[in-house]
Design a protein around this motif. Structure first.
Motif, PDB file in Angstrom:
ATOM      1  N   ASP A  46      26.574  53.454  78.900  1.00 50.83           N
ATOM      2  CA  ASP A  46      25.814  52.207  79.018  1.00 50.83           C
ATOM      3  C   ASP A  46      24.590  52.157  78.106  1.00 50.83           C
ATOM      4  OD1 ASP A  46      27.602  51.157  80.832  1.00 50.83           O
ATOM      5  OD2 ASP A  46      26.495  51.882  82.569  1.00 50.83           O
ATOM      6  N   HIS A  76      41.102  52.734  88.372  1.00 55.70           N
ATOM      7  CA  HIS A  76      42.248  52.519  89.243  1.00 55.70           C
ATOM      8  C   HIS A  76      43.485  51.993  88.527  1.00 55.70           C
ATOM      9  CE1 HIS A  76      40.220  53.465  92.951  1.00 55.70           C
ATOM     10  NE2 HIS A  76      39.170  52.808  92.490  1.00 55.70           N
ATOM     11  N   ASN A 127      28.244  59.287  85.584  1.00 55.61           N
ATOM     12  CA  ASN A 127      29.209  58.889  86.610  1.00 55.61           C
ATOM     13  C   ASN A 127      29.513  57.410  86.488  1.00 55.61           C
ATOM     14  OD1 ASN A 127      27.265  57.359  88.246  1.00 55.61           O
ATOM     15  ND2 ASN A 127      26.374  59.369  88.653  1.00 55.61           N
ATOM     16  N   ILE A 128      30.566  56.996  87.156  1.00 56.38           N
ATOM     17  CA  ILE A 128      30.950  55.588  87.220  1.00 56.38           C
ATOM     18  C   ILE A 128      31.184  55.240  88.690  1.00 56.38           C
ATOM     19  CG2 ILE A 128      31.977  55.525  84.919  1.00 56.38           C
ATOM     20  CD1 ILE A 128      34.734  55.710  86.276  1.00 56.38           C
ATOM     21  N   HIS A 129      31.151  53.960  88.972  1.00 57.37           N
ATOM     22  CA  HIS A 129      31.377  53.510  90.344  1.00 57.37           C
ATOM     23  C   HIS A 129      32.838  53.746  90.723  1.00 57.37           C
ATOM     24  CE1 HIS A 129      31.630  50.894  93.849  1.00 57.37           C
ATOM     25  NE2 HIS A 129      30.312  50.982  93.901  1.00 57.37           N
ATOM     26  N   ILE A 130      33.076  54.120  91.950  1.00 58.57           N
ATOM     27  CA  ILE A 130      34.426  54.427  92.419  1.00 58.57           C
ATOM     28  C   ILE A 130      35.362  53.219  92.338  1.00 58.57           C
ATOM     29  CG2 ILE A 130      33.930  53.943  94.841  1.00 58.57           C
ATOM     30  CD1 ILE A 130      36.203  56.749  93.492  1.00 58.57           C
ATOM     31  N   LEU A 131      34.837  52.007  92.342  1.00 57.99           N
ATOM     32  CA  LEU A 131      35.673  50.811  92.277  1.00 57.99           C
ATOM     33  C   LEU A 131      35.869  50.298  90.848  1.00 57.99           C
ATOM     34  CD1 LEU A 131      34.399  48.884  95.420  1.00 57.99           C
ATOM     35  CD2 LEU A 131      36.439  50.316  95.185  1.00 57.99           C
ATOM     36  N   THR A 132      35.505  51.089  89.852  1.00 52.57           N
ATOM     37  CA  THR A 132      35.686  50.672  88.465  1.00 52.57           C
ATOM     38  C   THR A 132      37.161  50.377  88.198  1.00 52.57           C
ATOM     39  OG1 THR A 132      33.785  51.958  87.757  1.00 52.57           O
ATOM     40  CG2 THR A 132      35.405  51.409  86.071  1.00 52.57           C
ATOM     41  N   HIS A 133      37.425  49.174  87.693  1.00 54.46           N
ATOM     42  CA  HIS A 133      38.797  48.707  87.484  1.00 54.46           C
ATOM     43  C   HIS A 133      39.595  49.653  86.591  1.00 54.46           C
ATOM     44  CE1 HIS A 133      42.067  46.003  86.205  1.00 54.46           C
ATOM     45  NE2 HIS A 133      41.867  45.416  87.376  1.00 54.46           N
TER      46      HIS A 133
END
Length: 88
Positions: free
Chosen positions: A16, A35, A26-32
């Protein structure tokens, strides 16, 4: 087999718009892209201290992102500079 696991390495990584310590990135667990694999990637190579066709790679990365509907908040020139900073 990996010599050292990815979560336990020295160095820095560009996240970023700034360089972060590898272990703190780190990245957010809900990063598209995590998944669904919807990500944009360019593999640059450096020879004798120069990145091969750097601007071509950066421009292609931005075009690919546009095709997926992503907005990259960095210009090609800013991405080029980040790559040069990382190489340095």
């Amino acid at each position: 087999m990996l010599e050292k696991p990815y979560h336990d390495r020295d160095g820095h990584i560009w996240v970023d718009g700034s360089f972060e310590d590898w272990r703190d990135a780190n990245i957010h667990i809900l990063t598209h892209s995590l998944h669904y694999g919807s990500a944009v990637f360019e593999g640059d190579r450096a020879y004798e201290g120069k990145i091969f066709r750097l601007t071509d790679h950066s421009a292609r990365q931005n075009r690919s992102a546009e095709h997926l509907g992503y907005e990259i908040p960095y210009s090609v020139e800013e991405i080029d500079q980040a790559c040069l900073d990382a190489l340095a």
